[in-house]
Scaffold this active site. Structure first.
Site, PDB file in Angstrom:
ATOM      1  N   PRO A 146       0.827  -1.217   0.000  1.00 38.03           N
ATOM      2  CA  PRO A 146       0.000   0.000   0.000  1.00 38.03           C
ATOM      3  C   PRO A 146       0.858   1.264   0.000  1.00 38.03           C
ATOM      4  O   PRO A 146       2.079   1.199   0.004  1.00 38.03           O
ATOM      5  CB  PRO A 146      -0.758  -0.131   1.315  1.00 38.03           C
ATOM      6  CG  PRO A 146       0.234  -0.775   2.230  1.00 38.03           C
ATOM      7  CD  PRO A 146       1.104  -1.670   1.383  1.00 38.03           C
ATOM      8  N   TRP A 147       0.179   2.422   0.049  1.00 40.92           N
ATOM      9  CA  TRP A 147       0.870   3.710  -0.098  1.00 40.92           C
ATOM     10  C   TRP A 147       1.267   4.363   1.215  1.00 40.92           C
ATOM     11  O   TRP A 147       1.916   5.397   1.203  1.00 40.92           O
ATOM     12  CB  TRP A 147      -0.018   4.684  -0.881  1.00 40.92           C
ATOM     13  CG  TRP A 147      -1.455   4.716  -0.415  1.00 40.92           C
ATOM     14  CD1 TRP A 147      -2.513   4.113  -1.035  1.00 40.92           C
ATOM     15  CD2 TRP A 147      -1.988   5.334   0.756  1.00 40.92           C
ATOM     16  NE1 TRP A 147      -3.670   4.313  -0.310  1.00 40.92           N
ATOM     17  CE2 TRP A 147      -3.368   5.069   0.794  1.00 40.92           C
ATOM     18  CE3 TRP A 147      -1.437   6.098   1.797  1.00 40.92           C
ATOM     19  CZ2 TRP A 147      -4.205   5.510   1.822  1.00 40.92           C
ATOM     20  CZ3 TRP A 147      -2.262   6.547   2.819  1.00 40.92           C
ATOM     21  CH2 TRP A 147      -3.632   6.249   2.821  1.00 40.92           C
ATOM     22  N   PRO A 172       4.045  -2.150  -6.000  1.00 40.18           N
ATOM     23  CA  PRO A 172       3.713  -1.117  -5.010  1.00 40.18           C
ATOM     24  C   PRO A 172       2.483  -0.348  -5.458  1.00 40.18           C
ATOM     25  O   PRO A 172       2.068  -0.460  -6.614  1.00 40.18           O
ATOM     26  CB  PRO A 172       4.953  -0.214  -5.023  1.00 40.18           C
ATOM     27  CG  PRO A 172       5.594  -0.427  -6.353  1.00 40.18           C
ATOM     28  CD  PRO A 172       5.180  -1.781  -6.855  1.00 40.18           C
ATOM     29  N   SER A 225      -6.179  -2.893   1.963  1.00 38.67           N
ATOM     30  CA  SER A 225      -7.490  -2.846   2.614  1.00 38.67           C
ATOM     31  C   SER A 225      -8.129  -4.232   2.681  1.00 38.67           C
ATOM     32  O   SER A 225      -7.828  -5.121   1.880  1.00 38.67           O
ATOM     33  CB  SER A 225      -8.405  -1.898   1.838  1.00 38.67           C
ATOM     34  OG  SER A 225      -8.560  -2.381   0.521  1.00 38.67           O
ATOM     35  N   GLU A 246      -2.174  -8.867   5.115  1.00 35.84           N
ATOM     36  CA  GLU A 246      -2.092  -7.847   6.178  1.00 35.84           C
ATOM     37  C   GLU A 246      -3.096  -6.772   5.806  1.00 35.84           C
ATOM     38  O   GLU A 246      -2.870  -6.011   4.860  1.00 35.84           O
ATOM     39  CB  GLU A 246      -0.684  -7.236   6.226  1.00 35.84           C
ATOM     40  CG  GLU A 246       0.420  -8.208   6.585  1.00 35.84           C
ATOM     41  CD  GLU A 246       0.453  -8.548   8.058  1.00 35.84           C
ATOM     42  OE1 GLU A 246      -0.368  -8.022   8.821  1.00 35.84           O
ATOM     43  OE2 GLU A 246       1.308  -9.352   8.434  1.00 35.84           O
ATOM     44  N   GLU A 379     -12.931   1.966   9.097  1.00 37.95           N
ATOM     45  CA  GLU A 379     -11.568   2.500   9.062  1.00 37.95           C
ATOM     46  C   GLU A 379     -11.616   3.878   8.390  1.00 37.95           C
ATOM     47  O   GLU A 379     -12.036   3.992   7.238  1.00 37.95           O
ATOM     48  CB  GLU A 379     -10.679   1.539   8.256  1.00 37.95           C
ATOM     49  CG  GLU A 379      -9.217   1.729   8.534  1.00 37.95           C
ATOM     50  CD  GLU A 379      -8.322   0.738   7.775  1.00 37.95           C
ATOM     51  OE1 GLU A 379      -8.709   0.260   6.694  1.00 37.95           O
ATOM     52  OE2 GLU A 379      -7.225   0.465   8.277  1.00 37.95           O
TER      53      GLU A 379
END
Ligand code: NAD
Length: 491
Positions: A146-147, A172, A225, A246, A379
């Protein structure tokens, strides 16, 4: 040239361009030509070709590459920190003091751990056989990151995989690919053979999905996510790949009546605002005993007003912008909806003036939201903390666990029995006592429930990236073994 395949810097085959934007100003940092399915095929083929050689390299040889990598990263630490800050908008101070040194420490850890991969002791479990366990790499790993912490996430994906002898294709996030590319190029300088690590920079639904479904990928390792994680699971089912996920989090921050409220308030500010709240383990739900609730809210609100929202390169900046305007608008919309059912104590606005061009948002403290409201359950991934009261320890534990997520949690108490109960009963991959956020290379990071499964960092990550093989040696040399007689008997 934003594709790194078989040691070559290439341009993407999709023809689609994507601007990497500095979210503090809206300026374009670099324009990337995104990867298409052809690049994914080429990267997987390169990883497949590199696998026999790298998997047979000795642990000492793999360790030597990682040791050289750590020293090269130290030499280029400032450049890495600046690039990480530029593409994410995170404060340069955070990139310098957390992202880059944390990554280097991880590299040093895996340089050592590469030499400690073990199977179980060889022994006789039947009188006629010796059994042994070989711990072997899985093969080609397709990784997606993720970023929010692009450099650290790339390192967490790549290091245990290659330390254990696998080869990797990492995709990425397209909005933050630059430090992952730099990391892979420095790995090449450190002596990593071409093809062992490949980076494809592409759109998730195109290049990401192609990588997850690829028939020649043996395992998928995804950080992102929970929603996308589910699609990754489905894609992996297609040829029964091993999966490591994750995913998201919604960490509870439980303050018991005997806690040091000053320490808890400071911990809540740092724990909720790190990386502008774009942290999967960030404190998001403060669950506070009613007797100290008002004191806690007042102290956090006061500290939130001290926090300096600012440009990433300014030394005095505590928090930078969110990752993009779209994400800032999403966070603002969630807070705006919360105004209808809760109280926004402080924040809830985007700063103007010199920061008006960036995706900034003020630290936002929310009270009086119901436990099942959107702001408490979903979230937000921004600088937003919701505070809920509780009256009994049972209620505190119930509220802490009242979420589909289970990544991280903290409990604040000076009572040893309360801390023991919290660590035992809160369902999360990590429970801190009297702190919230610290991570260390020697200890695992990973979730429970819908936060995913599998571990990053630490020796536990080798469980994801290796498989055990049972090898059995017959000891007697007899033509007719005793057990054969159960199956057939020559009369
Ligand atoms: P995201 O799920 O939108 O994207 C993550 C990655 O998946 C990106 O590289 C994206 O391009 C790719 N992707 C998107 N759609 C895809 C698809 N259909 N197939 C394959 N790949 C696809 O997440 P994000 O917005 O980049 O990151 C924020 C999320 O990551 C948050 O939910 C956060 O909690 C989570 N996160 C978790 C951890 C952890 O360790 N558990 C760490 C960091 C971030």
């Amino acid at each position: 040239m934003h594709q790194f395949i078989a040691g070559q810097n290439l341009t993407g085959s999709s023809g689609n361009k994507h601007d990497v934007i500095d979210p503090s100003t809206g300026e374009t940092v670099e324009t990337v030509v995104l990867a298409g399915a052809d690049d994914v095929d080429a990267a997987v083929a390169a990883a497949r070709q590199a696998f026999p050689g790298w998997s047979r390299a000795t642990p000492g040889e793999r360790s030597a590459v990682l040791s050289r990598l750590a020293r090269l990263l130290e030499e280029q630490a400032e450049e890495l920190a600046r690039l990480e800050s530029r593409q994410t908008g995170k404060p340069l101070r955070l990139a310098r003091e957390f992202d880059v040194p944390g990554t280097i420490d991880n590299v040093d850890f895996f340089a050592g751990a590469a030499r400690h991969l073990e199977g179980k002791a060889t022994a006789e479990y039947s009188s006629d056989h010796t059994s042994s366990i070989r711990r072997e790499p899985i093969g080609v790993i397709g990784s997606i990151s993720p970023w929010n912490y692009p450099l650290q996430m790339a390192a967490w994906k790549i290091l245990p995989a290659i330390a254990a002898g696998n080869t990797v294709v990492l995709k990425p996030a397209a909005n933050t690919p630059l430090t992952s590319l730099m990391f892979a190029r420095i790995l090449q300088q450190a002596g990593l053979p071409d093809g062992v690590v490949n980076i494809v920079v592409g759109d998730g639904r195109e290049a990401g999905a192609a990588l997850m479904r690829h028939k020649d990928v043996d395992m998928v390792s995804f950080t992102g996510s929970t929603t996308v994680g589910r699609t990754v699971l489905e894609a992996a089912a297609f040829n029964s790949k091993r999966v490591h996920l994750e995913l998201g989090g919604k960490a509870p921050f439980v303050v018991f009546e005997d806690a040091d409220v000053d320490a808890a308030a400071h911990g809540a500010v740092a724990g909720s605002l790190i990386n502008t709240g774009q942290d999967c383990t960030a404190a998001t739900r403060a669950i506070v005993h009613r007797s100290v609730y008002r004191e806690f809210v007042d102290k956090v609100a006061e500290l939130y007003r001290w926090v300096r929202v600012g440009l990433p390169a300014d030394e005095g900046t505590d928090i930078g912008p969110l990752i993009s305007y779209a994400h800032r608008d999403r966070v603002a919309a969630m807070v705006d909806r919360a105004r209808g059912y809760a109280t926004v104590v402080t924040g809830g606005t985007a700063p103007g003036g010199a920061l008006a061009d960036g995706a900034f948002y003020e630290p936002t403290l929310i009270t009086d939201a119901a436990p099942d409201s959107e702001i408490v359950r979903d979230e937000v991934f921004g600088p937003v903390l919701a505070v809920l009261p509780f009256d009994s320890d049972d209620e505190a534990i119930r509220l802490a666990n009242d979420t589909p997520y289970g990544l991280a949690a903290s409990a604040w108490t000076r009572d040893v029995y309360r801390s023991l109960r919290a660590t035992r009963e809160i369902k999360a991959g990590c429970v801190w006592i009297n702190d919230h956020i610290p991570i260390i290379s020697e200890m695992p990071h990973g979730g429970m429930k819908e936060s995913g499964f599998g571990k990053d960092m630490s020796a536990y990550s080798f469980e994801e990236y290796t498989q055990v093989k049972h090898v059995m040696y017959e000891l007697t040399g007899a033509v007719e073994k005793d057990w054969h007689r159960t199956i057939f008997r020559i009369r």
